[in-house]
Design a protein around this motif. Structure first.
Motif, short mmCIF file in Angstrom:
data_model
loop_
_atom_site.label_atom_id
_atom_site.label_comp_id
_atom_site.label_asym_id
_atom_site.label_seq_id
_atom_site.Cartn_x
_atom_site.Cartn_y
_atom_site.Cartn_z
N UNK A 143 0.85 -1.20 0.00
CA UNK A 143 0.00 0.00 0.00
C UNK A 143 0.88 1.24 0.00
N UNK A 144 2.00 1.17 0.72
CA UNK A 144 2.95 2.29 0.72
C UNK A 144 3.46 2.56 -0.68
N UNK A 145 3.79 1.48 -1.40
CA UNK A 145 4.29 1.62 -2.78
C UNK A 145 3.19 2.21 -3.67
N UNK A 146 1.95 1.70 -3.50
CA UNK A 146 0.84 2.21 -4.32
C UNK A 146 0.61 3.69 -4.05
N UNK A 147 0.74 4.09 -2.77
CA UNK A 147 0.53 5.50 -2.39
C UNK A 147 1.67 6.36 -2.97
N UNK A 148 2.90 5.84 -2.86
CA UNK A 148 4.06 6.60 -3.37
C UNK A 148 3.93 6.86 -4.86
N UNK A 149 3.39 5.87 -5.59
CA UNK A 149 3.40 5.95 -7.06
C UNK A 149 2.01 6.25 -7.64
N UNK A 150 1.07 6.70 -6.80
CA UNK A 150 -0.31 6.84 -7.29
C UNK A 150 -0.47 7.89 -8.39
N UNK A 151 0.41 8.88 -8.41
CA UNK A 151 0.26 9.94 -9.43
C UNK A 151 1.34 9.85 -10.51
N UNK A 152 1.93 8.65 -10.68
CA UNK A 152 3.05 8.52 -11.61
C UNK A 152 2.65 7.90 -12.95
N UNK A 153 1.46 8.19 -13.43
CA UNK A 153 0.99 7.59 -14.68
C UNK A 153 1.90 7.95 -15.86
N UNK A 154 2.58 9.08 -15.74
CA UNK A 154 3.42 9.58 -16.84
C UNK A 154 4.78 8.88 -16.90
N UNK A 155 5.13 8.10 -15.88
CA UNK A 155 6.51 7.63 -15.74
C UNK A 155 6.94 6.65 -16.82
N UNK A 156 5.97 6.00 -17.49
CA UNK A 156 6.33 5.05 -18.56
C UNK A 156 7.21 5.73 -19.61
N UNK A 157 6.98 7.03 -19.79
CA UNK A 157 7.74 7.76 -20.81
C UNK A 157 9.19 7.99 -20.34
N UNK A 158 9.41 7.95 -19.03
CA UNK A 158 10.76 8.17 -18.51
C UNK A 158 11.63 6.91 -18.67
N UNK A 159 11.05 5.76 -18.40
CA UNK A 159 11.79 4.50 -18.53
C UNK A 159 10.77 3.37 -18.69
N UNK A 160 10.97 2.44 -19.67
CA UNK A 160 9.97 1.38 -19.87
C UNK A 160 9.77 0.50 -18.64
N UNK A 161 10.83 0.34 -17.82
CA UNK A 161 10.73 -0.50 -16.62
C UNK A 161 9.65 0.01 -15.66
N UNK A 162 9.50 1.33 -15.61
CA UNK A 162 8.57 1.92 -14.65
C UNK A 162 7.13 1.49 -14.93
N UNK A 163 6.74 1.58 -16.22
CA UNK A 163 5.38 1.22 -16.58
C UNK A 163 5.12 -0.27 -16.41
N UNK A 164 6.07 -1.09 -16.95
CA UNK A 164 5.90 -2.56 -16.91
C UNK A 164 5.86 -3.05 -15.46
N UNK A 165 6.81 -2.58 -14.65
CA UNK A 165 6.88 -3.08 -13.27
C UNK A 165 5.64 -2.68 -12.48
N UNK A 166 5.12 -1.50 -12.76
CA UNK A 166 3.93 -1.05 -12.05
C UNK A 166 2.74 -1.95 -12.39
N UNK A 167 2.65 -2.32 -13.68
CA UNK A 167 1.54 -3.21 -14.10
C UNK A 167 1.70 -4.60 -13.47
N UNK A 168 2.96 -5.10 -13.41
CA UNK A 168 3.19 -6.43 -12.82
C UNK A 168 2.80 -6.43 -11.34
N UNK A 169 3.17 -5.37 -10.63
CA UNK A 169 2.82 -5.27 -9.20
C UNK A 169 1.31 -5.33 -9.01
N UNK A 170 0.60 -4.57 -9.85
CA UNK A 170 -0.86 -4.52 -9.75
C UNK A 170 -1.47 -5.89 -10.05
N UNK A 171 -0.96 -6.54 -11.15
CA UNK A 171 -1.49 -7.86 -11.53
C UNK A 171 -1.23 -8.88 -10.42
#
Lengths: 289, 101
Positions: free
Chosen positions: A78-106
Motif C-alpha cells: 500500500x505504501x508503494x501504491x501510495x508513493x506511485x499513485x500519481x506517476x501515470x506519466x513515468x512510462x515515458x521516462x523508462x519502460x521499466x517503470x510502466x511494466x513493473x507497475x503493471x506487474x505489481x498490480x497484476x
C-alpha cells in the motif's frame, strides 16, 4: 528436584513440552520410578531429537505464517501504491517503470484471488464443524473475520462520505478519519489472522481442505515474489532515468525521498516474500507426506 | 504395537475425547493398570504427534490437551481389531484344550 530434571532435556524439547511436563509433575506424587523415567526420557530425547511437526500442524503453521506475512506485505505494498499513485506519466521516462507497475498490480490481484482459494475450504470446514458441534466458542471465532472486515469497510465508507461532503479537502476531520481507517485496517487484519489460527487449532480440518489451501498459499507467495521483484525493477527505473522524481519528497512531512521510500518497501517486500515461499514449500512438502 | 505399548494406550485413552497429560496418565492406569511415567508419556506423545496420529489443542493454563486425528483413529481401530482377533482365537483354542484335558 524433578522439575530441575527437566533441564536435562534438550532446549527445543523444553520449549515444546516443558510447560506441560512441569504441570504434570506438580500434579503427580514424587516417586523414584517417575524420576528415573524422566532421566530415561531425557536420554532418548537427546538421542532422537525433537520430532518434526505433524503434517497437519506444518500445514496450519504455513497458513498462519504466509497469511501473517501477506498482511504485513500489504502494508508495504500500500505504501508503494501510495508513493506511485500519481506517476501515470513515468512510462515515458523508462519502460521499466510502466511494466513493473503493471506487474505489481497484476500480482496483487492474483494474490487476492488466491487468498479466496485459501480461505474457502477452511471456511466451509469450520462452518460444517460449527453446525455439527454447536460449539459457541467456535461460532464466535467464525464471526470475527466478517465482523472485523465490516468494521473496516464501514470506516472507509465514513471517510468517503466525509470527503464527498467536504469537496475532497484534506482537513483535520479527513485526517482523523484516515487514521481511524488505518487503525481499523490493522485491527481487522490482526483479528482475521488470529481468528483463523484459533479456529484451525480448535477443529480438525479435513485433508482435502489443506490440499487446496496450501497450494493456493504457494500461489500467494509467488505473487508476493513477483510484486517484490517488480518493485525492485521500478526502483532501478527511478534510479536510472528518473533521478529528479526519485529525489522528490515522500511520505508524511516529506521526511524521506521517493527512492529511499521505494528501497525500504522493496527490501521489506523481498524479505517477507522469501519467508512466505520457504514456508509454503515446507507446507507443500507436508501435504505430500 | 504390543497391547501395553504406551502409544497404543495413549491412542485408546484419547479415543474417548481430548485429554491433557495428567488425565491420560490417570485414564491409562484405570483402563490398563499401567502407570506411565512422565518421560515415557511425553516421549510417546512426541512420536504420535510426529506421525500425525494425535494433535495438540489450545493450552488450558499450562496443560495442553491432545486429541486423536483421523489417521490416529484409523490406526487404533486397525490395531485393536488385530489384537481382538488374536485374543478371540487364543481364548477359543485355550478353551478347547482345557475341554480335552
Amino acid at each position: 528436584v524433578r522439575e530441575l530434571l527437566l533441564l536435562v532435556y534438550p532446549q527445543a524439547w523444553r520449549e515444546r513440552y516443558g510447560e506441560e511436563m512441569s504441570a504434570l509433575l506438580e500434579e503427580t506424587p514424587p516417586r523414584l520410578g517417575a524420576t528415573l523415567d524422566l532421566l530415561r526420557g531425557a536420554l532418548i530425547a537427546h538421542l532422537r531429537g525433537l520430532p518434526a511437526p505433524a503434517p497437519a500442524l506444518r500445514a496450519r503453521a504455513t497458513i498462519g505464517y504466509v497469511l501473517g506475512s501477506f498482511i504485513v506485505f500489504c502494508v508495504f505494498g500500500s505504501g508503494f501504491a501510495k508513493t506511485t499513485e500519481n506517476y501515470d506519466f513515468t512510462e515515458r521516462l523508462h519502460p521499466l517503470l510502466g511494466v513493473s507497475h503493471k506487474i505489481t498490480l497484476t500480482a496483487a490481484l492474483v494474490a487476492a484471488g488466491a487468498l479466496a482459494l485459501v480461505a474457502a475450504p477452511l471456511a466451509v470446514a469450520s462452518l460444517a464443524e460449527a453446525r455439527r458441534t454447536r460449539d459457541p466458542r467456535l461460532m464466535k471465532l467464525i464471526a470475527v473475520p466478517p465482523v472485523a472486515i465490516a468494521v473496516f469497510v464501514g470506516s472507509v465508507a465514513l471517510l468517503v462520505l466525509w470527503l464527498n461532503g467536504h469537496h475532497h479537502r484534506a482537513d483535520v476531520g479527513a485526517w482523523l478519519l484516515l487514521g481511524l481507517c488505518a487503525l481499523c485496517g490493522a485491527a481487522a487484519s490482526f483479528a482475521c489472522w488470529a481468528a483463523s489460527r484459533a479456529i484451525m487449532a480448535r477443529i480438525e480440518l479435513p485433508r482435502a481442505a489443506f490440499n487446496l489451501s496450501v497450494p493456493a498459499l504457494g500461489l500467494v507467495s509467488l505473487c508476493m515474489v513477483a510484486a517484490a521483484l517488480a518493485t525492485g525493477a521500478f526502483l532501478i527505473g527511478v534510479v536510472l532515468d528518473a533521478p529528479r522524481l526519485g529525489a522528490s519528497g515522500n511520505g508524511p512531512g516529506q521526511l524521506i525521498d521517493v527512492t529511499t521510500s521505494i528501497a525500504i518497501q522493496f527490501a521489506a517486500m523481498l524479505a517477507l516474500s522469501a519467508g512466505a515461499v520457504l514456508s509454503a514449500v515446507r507446507g507443500l512438502r507436508s501435504i505430500r507426506v | 504395537m504390543r497391547s501395553n505399548d504406551p502409544t497404543l494406550l495413549i491412542l485408546s485413552s484419547l479415543a474417548e475425547g481430548p485429554k491433557h497429560g495428567y488425565a491420560i496418565t490417570a485414564d491409562v492406569q484405570e483402563i490398563a493398570g499401567v502407570k506411565l511415567g512422565p518421560g515415557t508419556l511425553y516421549g510417546a506423545i512426541a512420536r504420535l504427534e510426529e506421525r500425525g496420529l494425535i494433535e495438540p489443542l489450545e493450552s488450558e493454563d499450562r496443560r495442553r490437551p491432545y486429541r486423536l486425528t483421523g489417521a490416529g483413529a484409523a490406526l487404533l481401530r486397525e490395531q485393536l481389531t488385530a489384537q481382538e482377533r488374536v485374543a478371540t482365537v487364543g481364548l477359543r483354542r485355550l478353551s478347547a484344550a482345557e475341554a480335552r484335558v
